[in-house]
Design an enzyme around this catalytic site. Sequence first.
Site, PDB file in Angstrom:
ATOM      1  CG  HIS A  82      -4.294  -5.254   2.062  1.00 33.77           C
ATOM      2  ND1 HIS A  82      -4.572  -3.925   1.829  1.00 33.77           N
ATOM      3  CD2 HIS A  82      -5.063  -5.600   3.126  1.00 33.77           C
ATOM      4  CE1 HIS A  82      -5.462  -3.485   2.693  1.00 33.77           C
ATOM      5  NE2 HIS A  82      -5.771  -4.483   3.497  1.00 33.77           N
ATOM      6  CD  GLU A 125      -2.934  -1.144   0.118  1.00 32.11           C
ATOM      7  OE1 GLU A 125      -3.101  -0.065  -0.510  1.00 32.11           O
ATOM      8  OE2 GLU A 125      -3.578  -2.188  -0.135  1.00 32.11           O
ATOM      9  CB  CYS A 144      -6.216  -2.419   6.428  1.00 29.28           C
ATOM     10  SG  CYS A 144      -6.372  -4.182   6.771  1.00 29.28           S
TER      11      CYS A 144
END
Length: 271
Positions: free
Chosen positions: A236, A145, A213
């Site tokens: 992830h 991410e 998250c």
Amino acid sequence: DTIRTRRRGRRGRRGRRIPIRGLVDVACESCPILIVAAINKNMAAAAASSPPSDVRFVVTGFGKFPGVPANPTEVLVNGLREDEEAAGKLASCEVLKVSARTVEDHLRVVHDTVLKDDDAAGGRRRVFVVVHFGVDVCAGGFKLERRAFNEADFRLPDEDGFQPRGEPVVPPSTSYDKGACLHTRLDVESVAERLRGDGFDCEVSHDAGRYVCNYTYFASLSLFQKRDCLYSLFVHVPSFHAVDAATQAKFASRLIHRLEEEASGVASPSS
């Protein structure tokens, strides 16, 4: 997804701040003193065989939450403790309850402990990389991410029953407006490319969702990236149905190696 905890959820009826109780490891709560002791012990053990300039990792995963009775990140995080190559680089490796409050408490204690250790290191340059693992049950591969948003919009309550809808992770009264975006200072494109070269299906993602998250990631970025020796990244992973446990364990170990290269600034095309 993303974990976000609203301050209002921890206040009394008149808005009075309620003391935070402590950190939670999976299903049970433990005293912050024990967390600090564990971090200090891991740091001391790692430092014993480290060069003057080194990279240390603070790793988190999550336990169960609605729809995910068995979280693969719990297996991965526990596996890193047993991995011979990765274990010596870990300052902290914890599985957290899927709770916004738990995440905030843990990040605060780790942050204070890491900075205290760094200040005590004297001339020794110590770099810390905070790596958060979360599961994306719809993913077919691994996703690094790039950014997180100052917005919590939980589609389901967290494990404490907290469910913010369209609220900021960090209050607007701070330097971050609602919806503000923070980026990791790590070169995730380069790291993802190297991991693909290692044989893993890995890509860069620009949206960590708006559940626990993203909550975790924004809280972590806003806290840890205030100093140039601290980095933060959310990763992830898919379910074990999409990618088997053995492959994911190899990915987690290799990720630590590639992030060490990136954070230390010594990565080379041939490594």
